[in-house]
Structure formats: C-alpha cells, structure tokens
Design a protein around this motif. Structure first.
Motif, PDB file in Angstrom:
ATOM      1  N   HIS A  89      23.647  43.043  38.566  1.00  0.00           N
ATOM      2  CA  HIS A  89      24.209  41.948  37.801  1.00  0.00           C
ATOM      3  C   HIS A  89      25.342  41.176  38.489  1.00  0.00           C
ATOM      4  N   PHE A  90      26.251  41.870  39.151  1.00  0.00           N
ATOM      5  CA  PHE A  90      27.422  41.196  39.720  1.00  0.00           C
ATOM      6  C   PHE A  90      27.350  41.058  41.243  1.00  0.00           C
ATOM      7  N   SER A  91      26.149  41.216  41.812  1.00  0.00           N
ATOM      8  CA  SER A  91      26.036  41.216  43.279  1.00  0.00           C
ATOM      9  C   SER A  91      26.243  39.836  43.892  1.00  0.00           C
ATOM     10  N   THR A  92      26.178  38.804  43.062  1.00  0.00           N
ATOM     11  CA  THR A  92      26.322  37.460  43.629  1.00  0.00           C
ATOM     12  C   THR A  92      27.746  36.919  43.558  1.00  0.00           C
ATOM     13  N   LEU A  93      28.673  37.729  43.059  1.00  0.00           N
ATOM     14  CA  LEU A  93      30.083  37.282  43.000  1.00  0.00           C
ATOM     15  C   LEU A  93      30.591  37.035  44.411  1.00  0.00           C
ATOM     16  N   PHE A  94      31.404  36.002  44.582  1.00  0.00           N
ATOM     17  CA  PHE A  94      31.953  35.795  45.921  1.00  0.00           C
ATOM     18  C   PHE A  94      33.462  36.009  45.989  1.00  0.00           C
ATOM     19  N   GLU A  95      34.106  36.144  44.810  1.00  0.00           N
ATOM     20  CA  GLU A  95      35.523  36.499  44.845  1.00  0.00           C
ATOM     21  C   GLU A  95      35.947  37.124  43.530  1.00  0.00           C
ATOM     22  N   VAL A  96      37.046  37.854  43.559  1.00  0.00           N
ATOM     23  CA  VAL A  96      37.677  38.374  42.339  1.00  0.00           C
ATOM     24  C   VAL A  96      39.172  38.069  42.402  1.00  0.00           C
ATOM     25  N   GLN A  97      39.770  37.906  41.225  1.00  0.00           N
ATOM     26  CA  GLN A  97      41.232  37.754  41.151  1.00  0.00           C
ATOM     27  C   GLN A  97      41.854  39.145  41.196  1.00  0.00           C
ATOM     28  N   VAL A  98      43.042  39.231  41.792  1.00  0.00           N
ATOM     29  CA  VAL A  98      43.662  40.546  41.975  1.00  0.00           C
ATOM     30  C   VAL A  98      45.080  40.568  41.420  1.00  0.00           C
ATOM     31  N   ARG A  99      45.365  41.599  40.639  1.00  0.00           N
ATOM     32  CA  ARG A  99      46.733  41.898  40.178  1.00  0.00           C
ATOM     33  C   ARG A  99      47.115  43.240  40.755  1.00  0.00           C
ATOM     34  N   TYR A 100      48.366  43.353  41.184  1.00  0.00           N
ATOM     35  CA  TYR A 100      48.763  44.557  41.919  1.00  0.00           C
ATOM     36  C   TYR A 100      50.115  45.077  41.444  1.00  0.00           C
ATOM     37  N   GLU A 112      49.764  53.258  42.848  1.00  0.00           N
ATOM     38  CA  GLU A 112      49.423  51.837  42.730  1.00  0.00           C
ATOM     39  C   GLU A 112      48.432  51.584  41.573  1.00  0.00           C
ATOM     40  N   VAL A 113      48.437  50.357  41.100  1.00  0.00           N
ATOM     41  CA  VAL A 113      47.403  49.907  40.162  1.00  0.00           C
ATOM     42  C   VAL A 113      46.860  48.571  40.659  1.00  0.00           C
ATOM     43  N   TYR A 114      45.548  48.471  40.669  1.00  0.00           N
ATOM     44  CA  TYR A 114      44.882  47.208  40.981  1.00  0.00           C
ATOM     45  C   TYR A 114      44.036  46.782  39.792  1.00  0.00           C
ATOM     46  N   THR A 115      44.104  45.524  39.456  1.00  0.00           N
ATOM     47  CA  THR A 115      43.087  44.953  38.573  1.00  0.00           C
ATOM     48  C   THR A 115      42.300  43.933  39.399  1.00  0.00           C
ATOM     49  N   LEU A 116      40.991  44.081  39.418  1.00  0.00           N
ATOM     50  CA  LEU A 116      40.093  43.114  40.070  1.00  0.00           C
ATOM     51  C   LEU A 116      39.269  42.507  38.955  1.00  0.00           C
ATOM     52  N   THR A 117      39.254  41.188  38.873  1.00  0.00           N
ATOM     53  CA  THR A 117      38.593  40.589  37.702  1.00  0.00           C
ATOM     54  C   THR A 117      37.992  39.224  37.994  1.00  0.00           C
ATOM     55  N   THR A 118      36.959  38.920  37.249  1.00  0.00           N
ATOM     56  CA  THR A 118      36.370  37.588  37.330  1.00  0.00           C
ATOM     57  C   THR A 118      37.142  36.601  36.465  1.00  0.00           C
ATOM     58  N   LEU A 119      38.002  37.111  35.572  1.00  0.00           N
ATOM     59  CA  LEU A 119      38.780  36.207  34.710  1.00  0.00           C
ATOM     60  C   LEU A 119      39.829  35.471  35.528  1.00  0.00           C
ATOM     61  N   LYS A 120      40.076  34.238  35.138  1.00  0.00           N
ATOM     62  CA  LYS A 120      41.091  33.449  35.852  1.00  0.00           C
ATOM     63  C   LYS A 120      42.431  33.483  35.112  1.00  0.00           C
ATOM     64  N   THR A 121      42.483  34.236  34.032  1.00  0.00           N
ATOM     65  CA  THR A 121      43.686  34.284  33.190  1.00  0.00           C
ATOM     66  C   THR A 121      44.656  35.346  33.693  1.00  0.00           C
ATOM     67  N   GLY A 122      45.672  35.636  32.895  1.00  0.00           N
ATOM     68  CA  GLY A 122      46.675  36.624  33.280  1.00  0.00           C
ATOM     69  C   GLY A 122      47.972  35.935  33.617  1.00  0.00           C
ATOM     70  N   ASN A 123      49.054  36.461  33.090  1.00  0.00           N
ATOM     71  CA  ASN A 123      50.340  35.804  33.285  1.00  0.00           C
ATOM     72  C   ASN A 123      51.451  36.828  33.087  1.00  0.00           C
ATOM     73  N   LYS A 124      52.446  36.753  33.963  1.00  0.00           N
ATOM     74  CA  LYS A 124      53.583  37.665  33.837  1.00  0.00           C
ATOM     75  C   LYS A 124      54.741  36.933  33.178  1.00  0.00           C
ATOM     76  N   GLY A 125      54.912  37.192  31.889  1.00  0.00           N
ATOM     77  CA  GLY A 125      55.995  36.555  31.149  1.00  0.00           C
ATOM     78  C   GLY A 125      57.336  36.919  31.747  1.00  0.00           C
ATOM     79  N   ASN A 126      58.242  35.996  31.703  1.00  0.00           N
ATOM     80  CA  ASN A 126      59.529  36.246  32.335  1.00  0.00           C
ATOM     81  C   ASN A 126      60.645  35.593  31.536  1.00  0.00           C
TER      82      ASN A 126
END
Ligand code: 147
Length: 660
Positions: free
Chosen positions: A390-401, A435-449
C-alpha cells in the motif's frame, strides 16, 4: 590503519498494510482526579490558565489529548484530596460543585472530538448503605452514576463516552449488568463500560465465563500493566486499555517512561489507549505523588507553570494519529527493535495516511513508578524501514524528532526536521538512545510556544479570603480539602458567603487507611513554621459536627491525612470545651479547658505559632498560651481548618499572616 572493521549493517523492518492488521487506536488521555489533582488549576490567572489548557487539549499545540478521564467525586479522599459528589445525600442533586465540570467544558471547547471517561473512586455514605459497599443495592448505585452522566449532558452538554466501575476496588458482576441495562433504558446505549480499572484478572476470566457480562463490558481497562497483557485478556476479544498509567515524576526519566509505554503498551500488550495519572500536577507539592502529571501547574498565585517534556512525548503520537486509526499488524510495522526500543505504525481510517512512531528509551532513563522494569539494553542502531504494498509508492515522509537529554538542558523536544526521502520504498534511519521519531505522511503538527511564563513565587502572605467572590456551591480556591467536602454557601446574614463542610456520614471510601471520622482542609506552604491563622467558625444544631478547628504545622495530606499531626485548636460548643491537640485524631491532648460557647453562634478563632509557643484566641481574648512540643512533632506544615467529626460546620473570613 584502522583497527576496527566498520560494518554498516542495518536491520530491515517491513511496514505493510496487510489484511487482518492490528487493532483500532483509541487515543491517549489524561486523568483529572483520583483525586483532586487539578485543584490549583482553576484559579490561575486567565491568561496562563488558557495557555495551560492549550498545552493539554488544543489540537496541534501540545499534548493534544484525545481522552479526558475524570473522577466522579465521592466526598472522600482519593490521593491528593476530596472531590465533591453530585449527591451528598440521597435527596441532594447538584452539578455546580468542584472543578471537573469546568475542566471538561474547557477541554471540549478546544477539541470537540475529545472523548470523555468518568470513574468513581469513592461514594457518599448513602450509596454504600453506610456499610462501605456500593453493591448492596446495584440499582441505587447505577442510578447515582447515571444521574452524573445525565447531569453532564443536561447542564454542560457533555457526552460521556466511557464509564468505569470502582477504581482499583472490587467489581460486582451483577452491578455491571445492571449499570448496562439501566443505561440502555435511559437512552445511554452509546456510553461504553470499562471494567474494571484494576488488574487483568479476575475480569478476563469472568468475561470468558459469562456471556452476559461479556455483552455488558466493552473495554477491559487495567492499571500500570507494565506494557503487558495476558493471553486470557487477548482471548476475550475485548478492546484492551491501560486505563491508568505513568504516575511518574515528570522529569526526563518520566518522559522516557511515558514515551516507552505509549508505544509498548500496544507492541507488547495490544492495549489501544493509555491514560496518564495524572493529567496535570495541580496540587500542593507537599501532597503525595509530587509532579506525577503530564505537566505542572501548582502555583496559581504566581501564574508559574512548567511544560514538561512528557507533553512533547505525547505529541509525537497524538498530533499524527487519531482515534479510529488502525495499527498495522505485528511484524508489519509494529515491533520491538533488535537493539532496543520499539516501533508502531498506524494508518488512517480511510487508509490514505501513515504514521510511524519509534522510541529507543534506555532502561535507566525510562523507569516508571511501577511495576519494576526488567533489565534490557539499548544501543545505537541503523534501521531500514521497507514500505511495502500500500505505501510503497511514497517518496517522502515528514519527520519529528526528540532526544531526551540527561546532562543539563540538552534535550531536543518535538523538533520539526522537515521531510526525509523514501528511496526505493525504503527509509534509512540511524537511531541513537533515548530518542523518539515520528515519520508521517501528514503535513500537520505544530510545537506551541508561549514566551514569558511568570516566575514562581511562594504562597503569598498575608492571605485572606472572605469567600464573597465565589458563586454558590463552588469550592474555595487554595483550600485543598483532604477529607470532607467544603463548598460556598450564600447567606443573607452579615456574613454573606461562607464555606460549609457538607459531608455528614463516613463515606464509602477509597483510601484503605481511612479510619478517622474527621474532616480537614489544608492551605498554604508546607514549609511554614511560625505562622498566624484565624477564621470565623460556627456549628449549627442540625446534622452538625461536634466540633471545629483551625490548625497549623499540619504535616500531611493524602490517604494518610487521618494521621496528620500539627497544632489543632478545637472548639466543641455543645460540650462547652476548648481542646488543643497535637494530631487530627485527638490522641495527643496538649491543653483543654471549659469555655462558655454555644451552637448557632459565630466565633473568631485565632492561632499564633511563635517562638516555641502556641497562643489561642477566641473573639480576640487569649484562651491559652502553651509551649509547643519539640521534634518529632512537626516543626512546619500547612495551616488548615476542619471538623472534629463528619457533620455540617461553617467557616468564614480566613486570614493567614506571618507570626510577627
Ligand atoms: C493509583 C490510583 O488509582 C490513583 O488515584 C493514584 O493514587 C495513583 C498514584 O500513583 O495510584 O492507585 C494505585 C496505588 C497503588 C498501586 C497501583 C495503583 N500499586 O501499589 O501497585
């Protein structure tokens, strides 16, 4: 030239959306209550209070919590204080008490999709027939719980999604069935039952043996499972939750604990929700389980709070996975890692989005309060994640670290590190430790400050409260009731608003040690030694307590509040007696005398602790001046007020100053 043979080996893990995948993800939550853990949050300055609530609940800001679990107040101590019942007496019904209604409303305001879960720790005496057994009359207890769920809807338009049985205490099969059938009759078919907020057994066995019970229970919820479930629990085919977990000091080790169990409760135990005790550490730090919350806000008078790293560990999952998503199958994106750590992969319900969360928490940096963590090692490792099918055609993921640091302030928390290419269907990662990694197809995510959090200040002196600024039935700020339930009552007398202790009978308690029949409400700074406290007190003639007290140097609260020591100045109007004791239970009498006092009359009691002496006044006139016991009697502690036994008593015009 080189003594080492460098081998760039990489362990391969396949992520694939195969049929008969994993379970439904149900969300990560926080628990307010069990008990009084949000006590000091409600009177923060509005600006900081909103910021704190945003960090907890606002989607794409901080923890972005998906479940809020609250205590159904039971008029009894349940760890850091008492939460008020909506029915102190069988004829009483009130949905204005305490702060959980407010908290639920604020959470819903920020995230209308947040799921709500309620659970009692204790019950007012009448529910337990005065025998401390809520199952004597299952219909009565079910009615009591259903009224709470209906009250939430009627007064606040809050829909409870889940209801529990009795926190960490015995359950009763008949009661569970009655709660189900009466809820259905009341039109609450969608409220799911979680059983039984304790251990895996005997609930799993009971569900296996009793088809009607299996029908009534939707979710098996256990506490502190150490990431493991049992074969018997899995075989019930019920949804499995860690319905209370964490309870760990919220430094980076606590954050390590939380990150590890969030992944591994599913990897090792098939649990699809994990709920943190507690949501936020908003209780005096001298009370039990200091700072065991996802963040800390215990200084409303200064506005200071801290956004602890636990918040960002939560965000790694909650900002990129939603209830209704599905875990992939074990071995296809859900797995432990060869050199330590774990990985979970989840897909959205429309199967278009993919999120992978990886953690590599080391043993000594991720211990939780309980259970003991068996030894294991984590070492740096290279991994390759093969996206198949199903996900073999992905060409990138967003990363949070994130990397939790343990040398000063060297943590990296929830950092947006942009996108990473997927090369020939493969993601290559070099994982370090903690360490923690999140790899995701979502373009969202925000670090409130938030910038400019006010500095922490000690509890202010002089302090006074005449309780005029409150609405009727609310709970007085900063007074942390340890037993008994105190609420604002509006009177038409010159006293205006007063506070009244409402509990008249020994509740069906949660604390096992609970055996002293008195109530106590503490305030201030536990380090206070010499201090002055004053309050107006009154005892009535109906359903009244036999006596009232003000006190200083109160050494403890929580489930052990009954054993609190300190200096207690009691008045017993019906007996015309004044008693000074060294403990709440009145086993250590320091002084006593007859006084001309009566019921239904206000008296101003004053207690000065200074230079080794305790001086007591009544309407301004000195009644005693005694020397204080030395160590081991407490030399510091909270100030407070309370009643000699359960029964109504009134208080007003609380004043605390230093001893000069
Ligand atoms: C839990 C309670 O449910 C919470 O209200 C709070 O008291 C929390 C504090 O850690 O603990 O109760 C437990 C008490 C003892 C154990 C587990 C849970 N234990 O010893 O395993």
């Amino acid at each position: 030239f080189n003594n080492f043979c460098l081998v760039f080996s990489s362990e391969l893990y396949t992520v694939d959306y195969i049929k008969d995948g994993g379970r439904r993800y149900d969300g990560i939550g926080g628990l307010s209550g069990g008990g009084a853990t949000s006590k000091l949050l409600v009177n923060y300055p509005p600006k900081q209070r909103d910021q704190i609530l945003d960090y907890l609940f606002k989607p794409g800001f901080g923890a972005s919590l998906q479940i809020l679990k609250v205590e159904i107040g039971g008029d009894a101590q349940s760890t850091d204080g008492t939460e008020a019942s909506h029915m102190h007496y069988s004829w009483d019904e009130n949905y204005q008490r305490g702060y959980e209604w407010w908290l639920l409303t604020e959470a819903k305001k920020r995230n209308p999709d947040i799921l709500l879960y309620c659970l009692p720790w204790a019950f007012p005496a009448w529910v337990g027939d005065g025998k401390r057994n809520p199952y004597n009359n299952p219909q009565r207890t079910a009615t009591y719980i259903i009224k709470y769920i209906q009250g939430a809807k009627k007064y606040y338009n809050l829909t409870m999604n889940y209801v529990g049985i009795w926190n960490e205490r015995q359950y009763d099969i008949k009661y569970i069935k009655v709660l189900r059938s009466m809820s259905d009759e009341a039109g609450l078919n969608d409220v799911k039952i979680v059983a039984a907020d304790g251990l895996w057994e005997p609930i799993s066995l009971d569900i296996t043996l009793d088809a009607a019970l299996a029908e009534a229970v939707d979710i098996i919820g256990v506490h502190y499972p150490g990431t493991k479930s049992t074969d018997a629990a899995v075989k019930t085919n019920k949804t499995l939750w860690s319905s209370e977990d964490y309870s760990t000091f919220n430094d980076n080790i606590g954050a390590g604990c939380w990150a590890r169990i969030l992944n591994q409760n599913y990897v090792n135990g098939y649990m699809t929700s994990t709920i943190s005790w507690n949501l936020i550490a908003s209780y005096y730090e001298a009370l039990p389980f200091k700072r065991d919350g996802l963040m800390t806000a215990d200084s409303p008078w200064s506005g200071y709070y801290s956004v602890d790293s636990t918040i960002w560990m939560t965000a790694h999952t909650t900002q990129f996975v939603y209830p209704g998503w599905k875990y992939l199958a074990h071995g296809y994106g859900v797995t432990t890692l060869k050199h330590g750590g774990s990985m979970v992969s989840l897909v959205s319900s429309d199967s278009t989005q993919l999120t992978i969360v990886i953690e590599t928490m080391s043993h000594n940096h991720s211990k939780c309060i309980r259970p003991a963590l068996p030894d294991y090692t984590v070492t740096p490792q290279n991994i390759s994640i093969k996206l198949a099918g199903h996900f073999s055609t992905l060409f990138e993921v967003q990363v949070r670290y994130s990397k939790l640091g343990f040398d000063g302030d060297d943590s990296i928390l929830f950092k947006d590190v942009g996108s990473m290419p997927v090369i020939k269907g493969t993601i290559n990662l070099s994982l370090g430790v903690d360490e923690v990694y999140t790899l995701t197809t979502l373009k969202t995510g925000n670090k409130g400050n938030v910038t400019q959090i006010p500095n922490k200040k000690p509890f202010p002196l002089p302090y006074s409260d005449n309780f005029e600024a409150y609405t009727q039935f609310s709970e007085p700020y900063n007074l942390a009731q340890q037993t008994g339930a105190y609420e604002i009552l509006t009177t038409t007398t010159s006293h205006g608003n007063i506070i009244r202790q409402m509990v008249t009978d020994f509740p069906c308690a949660w604390c096992q040690a609970e055996n002293v029949n008195s109530s106590i409400n503490v305030i201030g700074n536990h380090s206070w030694s010499d201090i002055y406290v004053e309050a107006d007190t009154r005892i009535g003639s109906v359903n009244a307590s036999s006596g009232v007290f003000i006190a200083a140097r109160i050494d403890k609260g929580g489930c052990n509040a009954f054993a609190a020591q300190g200096i207690y100045y009691f008045l017993f109007p019906t007996q015309g007696k004044l008693v000074v004791t060294g403990d709440l239970a009145r086993t250590q009498t320091l002084y006593q005398t007859g006084v001309k006092i009566t019921v239904d009359t206000w008296y101003k009691q004053g207690l000065l602790i200074k230079d080794g002496y305790a001086v007591g006044t009544l309407n301004g006139a000195v009644q005693f001046n005694i020397s204080l016991p030395g160590s081991p009697s407490p030399q510091n502690g909270f100030v407070g007020l309370g009643t000699a036994d359960y029964g109504l008593a009134d208080f007003d015009n609380l004043k605390i100053t230093d001893s000069t």
